[in-house]
Design an enzyme around this catalytic site. Structure first.
Site, short mmCIF file in Angstrom:
data_model
loop_
_atom_site.label_atom_id
_atom_site.label_comp_id
_atom_site.label_asym_id
_atom_site.label_seq_id
_atom_site.Cartn_x
_atom_site.Cartn_y
_atom_site.Cartn_z
CG HIS A 1 -1.93 -1.09 1.23
ND1 HIS A 1 -2.74 -1.38 0.15
CD2 HIS A 1 -2.26 -1.99 2.20
CE1 HIS A 1 -3.51 -2.42 0.46
NE2 HIS A 1 -3.23 -2.81 1.68
CG ASP B 1 -2.78 -8.32 0.75
OD1 ASP B 1 -2.02 -8.57 1.71
OD2 ASP B 1 -3.80 -7.60 0.85
CG HIS C 1 -6.61 -5.31 1.83
ND1 HIS C 1 -5.99 -6.14 2.76
CD2 HIS C 1 -7.84 -5.04 2.33
CE1 HIS C 1 -6.81 -6.35 3.78
NE2 HIS C 1 -7.95 -5.70 3.54
CG ASP D 1 -4.81 -10.01 3.42
OD1 ASP D 1 -4.54 -10.56 2.34
OD2 ASP D 1 -4.51 -8.82 3.68
#
Ligand SMILES: [Zn+2]
Length: 383
Positions: free
Chosen positions: A152, A188, A190, A280
């Site tokens: 991120h 991931d 996200h 995740d």
């Protein structure tokens, strides 16, 4: 069950440094200080050292251990960070680290405490060491087991528990070392928005992110992760977002890999693959809403290995990101790396996958019912 590596598989090199455990992001649900005093027991911050302690231990003591060799990581130099990040942003972090002994909230849910900056430098430097190992021809498959995570982190800002973009820095090193085309596949749960942002204007790096549909989450994360974020300028078409419906499981991910990722990477023909992994996306993760199990991660790992063998002479850097269930993340990591090693049979059974979210469980249940019928219902004994 005995498994062996197929003839095309090679050992995997793991890059790790225990100094990364010193990053302590505090306590609180999802890292937010949202409890006004109603609760006696608060969770650790999701991105805590325990999750990575278990990843280290399962790789050292699990059945995959015999396929792995371990290398010590090292801190990145400040100058190395400037290939991906702006000098102003790095200075901001250096100042925050030097400012005192308390908690520095860098952005929502993202805290720099004493020890955090040194851990972030170790995560970046360790990923660079793993990439250098491949670039110099010492090995083909390297895994950077790092925290705090990085995908991120954008060139000029922190976001979502991430300070430095570990994978992005490694890609820059590959380009600076003469590699012309690198493909990054991020699973991931996200959106890998920081990595996408860093290469948004270039056609040298194909960034592909499979994630749940979560949208923007504030000033640090303005990107939507939707299919229309495809890059800019020369980079148009070289950022591919695959926002999967929440609840996607093994069959859905495999379909997305085979129908979207494999063909796109095949056209791009990368000289090097970077596989950005987060557990995740598992069925049990507190920060995700997807339903992958060990089987799904194993299959994705195999597909990634297949692409690396076809296009990149088997060279693949794996970089650790999220994964917040302290037990299952480690098991899913084990399965992912089994997949990349292209083993003939699973090394480890899944201790937790009981959600009835794909056909495998239906088939097992039918088999059990059939046995019961045959045993207890006379006219069905020969079915
Ligand atoms: Zn994540």
């Amino acid at each position: 069950m005995e498994s062996s590596a197929s003839s095309s598989s090679a050992a995997m090199e793991v890059f790790w440094h225990e100094g990364m455990l010193a990053h302590d992001a505090g306590r609180g649900v999802y890292g937010r200080d949202i409890d006004p005093g109603f609760l006696d027991v608060l969770d650790q911050h999701p991105e805590n050292a325990d999750r990575v302690r278990n990843m280290v231990s399962i790789l050292r003591r699990g059945p995959i251990a015999r396929f792995l060799s371990w290398h010590s990581g090292r801190p990145a130099q400040i100058t190395e960070l400037l290939s991906f990040h702006s000098a102003e942003y790095i200075e901001e972090l250096v100042q925050a680290d030097a400012s005192g002994t308390g908690t520095n909230k860098i952005c929502e849910c993202t805290f720099l405490n004493p020890g955090s900056w040194d851990a972030a430098l170790l995560a970046a430097g360790t990923t660079l060491s793993a990439m250098k190992h491949i670039l110099e021809g010492h090995g083909k498959i390297a895994y950077a087991l790092v925290r705090p995570p990085g995908h991120h982190a954008q060139p000029d800002r922190a976001d979502g528990y991430c300070f430095l973009n570990n994978a992005g820095l490694a890609v820059k090193l590959a380009l600076d070392s003469g590699r012309r085309k690198v493909a990054v596949v991020d699973i991931d749960v996200h959106y890998g928005n920081g990595t996408a942002e860093g290469f948004y204007n270039t056609d040298n790096v194909l960034t592909i992110s499979l994630h749940m549909k979560h949208g923007s989450w504030g000033p640090s994360h303005p990107q939507s992760g939707l299919v229309d974020e495809i890059g800019e300028g020369r980079g148009i078409g070289y950022n591919l977002n695959i926002p999967l419906p929440n609840g996607s499981g093994n069959a859905g991910y495999e379909y997305a890999m085979n129908e979207l990722v494999v063909p796109a990477v095949g056209v791009f023909q990368p000289e090097l693959m970077v596989f950005v992994v987060g557990q995740d996306s598992s069925a049990f993760d507190p920060n995700g809403r997807q339903c992958l199990t060990m089987d799904g991660y194993r299959k994705i790992g195999q597909i990634m290995r297949g692409m690396a063998d076809r296009h990149s002479n088997g060279q693949i850097l794996i970089v650790q990101e999220g994964g917040y269930h302290i037990t299952y993340s480690a098991y899913c990591l084990h399965a992912t790396l089994e997949g990349v090693l292209n083993l003939e049979a699973p090394l480890l059974d899944d201790p937790m996958a009981f959600y009835p979210d794909d056909e495998k469980y239906t088939m097992k249940a039918v088999d059990v019912m059939k046995k019961c019928w045959k045993a207890s219902i006379p006219f069905l004994k020969d079915i």
